[in-house]
Design a protein around this motif. Structure first.
Motif, PDB file in Angstrom:
ATOM      1  N   HIS A   1       9.709  -8.085  13.297  1.00 48.23           N
ATOM      2  CA  HIS A   1       9.291  -6.758  12.842  1.00 48.23           C
ATOM      3  C   HIS A   1       7.772  -6.695  12.673  1.00 48.23           C
TER       4      HIS A   1
ATOM      5  N   TYR B   1       4.493  -5.313   6.903  1.00 44.87           N
ATOM      6  CA  TYR B   1       5.197  -4.526   5.893  1.00 44.87           C
ATOM      7  C   TYR B   1       4.417  -4.504   4.575  1.00 44.87           C
ATOM      8  N   GLU B   2       4.807  -3.582   3.718  1.00 41.60           N
ATOM      9  CA  GLU B   2       4.133  -3.373   2.434  1.00 41.60           C
ATOM     10  C   GLU B   2       4.227  -4.627   1.563  1.00 41.60           C
TER      11      GLU B   2
ATOM     12  N   HIS C   1       2.852  -7.559   2.040  1.00 38.17           N
ATOM     13  CA  HIS C   1       2.875  -8.865   2.708  1.00 38.17           C
ATOM     14  C   HIS C   1       1.707  -9.736   2.252  1.00 38.17           C
TER      15      HIS C   1
ATOM     16  N   ALA D   1       8.843  -1.787   3.267  1.00 37.02           N
ATOM     17  CA  ALA D   1       8.834  -0.966   4.481  1.00 37.02           C
ATOM     18  C   ALA D   1       7.632  -1.298   5.362  1.00 37.02           C
ATOM     19  N   LEU D   2       7.713  -0.884   6.618  1.00 32.61           N
ATOM     20  CA  LEU D   2       6.578  -1.042   7.535  1.00 32.61           C
ATOM     21  C   LEU D   2       5.366  -0.284   7.015  1.00 32.61           C
ATOM     22  N   THR D   3       4.195  -0.843   7.262  1.00 36.43           N
ATOM     23  CA  THR D   3       2.942  -0.166   6.956  1.00 36.43           C
ATOM     24  C   THR D   3       2.476   0.584   8.208  1.00 36.43           C
TER      25      THR D   3
ATOM     26  N   GLY E   1       1.741  -1.932  10.659  1.00 33.40           N
ATOM     27  CA  GLY E   1       2.956  -2.451  11.280  1.00 33.40           C
ATOM     28  C   GLY E   1       3.455  -1.543  12.389  1.00 33.40           C
TER      29      GLY E   1
ATOM     30  N   ARG F   1      12.327  -3.227   7.119  1.00 36.73           N
ATOM     31  CA  ARG F   1      11.171  -3.436   7.999  1.00 36.73           C
ATOM     32  C   ARG F   1      11.591  -3.724   9.440  1.00 36.73           C
TER      33      ARG F   1
END
Length: 197
Positions: free
Chosen positions: A9, A12-13, A15, A26-28, A31, A55
Motif C-alpha cells: 500500500h 499512511y497517516e 507512519h 488511512a492513506l495520506t 500515499g 490503507r
C-alpha cells in the motif's frame, strides 16, 4: 510475465519507521500520489485482490478507479501481521517488557504468541494459505495484483524459510507502492521498471 504481482500500500497517516500503526490508519495525499506513480501496471493484470485494512483497501480502490480493473476479493489472508495491541502506536524505545521478552524468544519459539498478537508460526501458516488463495484466484480471474503490507509480503515471498522468514521480512521492508512479481517458492525482487518509491 508473472501471473501474480504484489504491491505494498501507499504511505499512511502516522507512519514512522519501527512503528506499528493502528489498523485504521488511512492513506495520506503522499500515499495516493505514490499509488498514481506506480501506474501503469503490467498490461497482463486483469483483476485486483486486497487486504481489508484501510490503507491497503484504499490503495486497491484507487488503482481500480484509475485503471478500471475490478477488485475481485478482499481477504484477511492479505492483512498485515497482527501485532499485539500493547505495541500499537508505539516505537521500539517504549515497547513494554512483555513484548521485549517475546521478541528475544520469537525465533527460538516461533509458535509463541505475545498476548493477542499473531505468532511467527501463525503468520507463516496464513502466508501459505494466502499463496494458495492467490494461485486459485489467478486461475479463475487471470493475472492478479494483490495489495498488502510489508511483513506479510516479506513472509509470503520467503515461504520456504518457514516462520523465520519474519526476521528477513522485517530487515528488508518493501517501499510504499512497490510492485514485484510473485514467484512461488523464491524471494521476489523489485520490478525492473522501478515502480517502487
Amino acid at each position: 510475465m508473472a501471473d501474480i504481482w504484489l504491491m505494498r500500500h501507499g504511505a499512511y497517516e502516522g507512519h514512522r519507521p519501527g512503528h506499528h500503526a493502528p489498523h485504521e490508519a488511512a492513506l495520506t495525499p503522499e500515499g495516493r500520489d505514490q499509488v498514481r506513480h506506480s501506474l501503469p501496471l503490467p498490461e497482463s493484470i486483469t483483476a485486483l485482490v486486497t487486504s481489508p485494512i484501510p490503507r491497503a483497501r484504499q490503495t486497491a480502490t484507487l488503482i481500480a478507479h484509475l485503471t478500471g480493473l475490478p477488485i475481485v476479493a478482499t481477504t484477511g489472508l492479505l492483512a498485515e501481521w497482527r501485532a499485539p495491541s500493547i505495541i500499537l502506536g508505539r516505537t521500539a524505545e517504549i515497547y513494554p517488557p512483555a513484548y521485549r521478552a517475546w521478541r528475544a524468544r520469537r525465533l527460538a519459539y516461533p509458535a509463541l504468541r505475545c498476548e493477542d498478537g499473531e505468532s511467527l508460526t501463525d503468520l507463516h501458516t496464513r502466508a501459505r494459505h494466502c499463496a494458495n488463495f492467490l494461485r486459485h484466484t489467478a486461475q479463475r480471474n487471470g493475472p492478479l495484483l494483490a495489495v498488502s503490507h510489508t511483513l506479510l509480503l516479506g513472509v509470503l515471498t520467503r515461504l520456504p524459510e518457514g516462520p523465520a522468514a519474519f526476521a528477513a521480512a522485517a530487515q528488508s521492508p518493501w517501499q510504499f507502492a512497490e510492485l514485484r512479481p510473485f514467484v512461488l517458492g523464491r524471494p521476489s525482487r523489485p520490478a525492473s521498471t522501478g515502480f517502487g518509491h
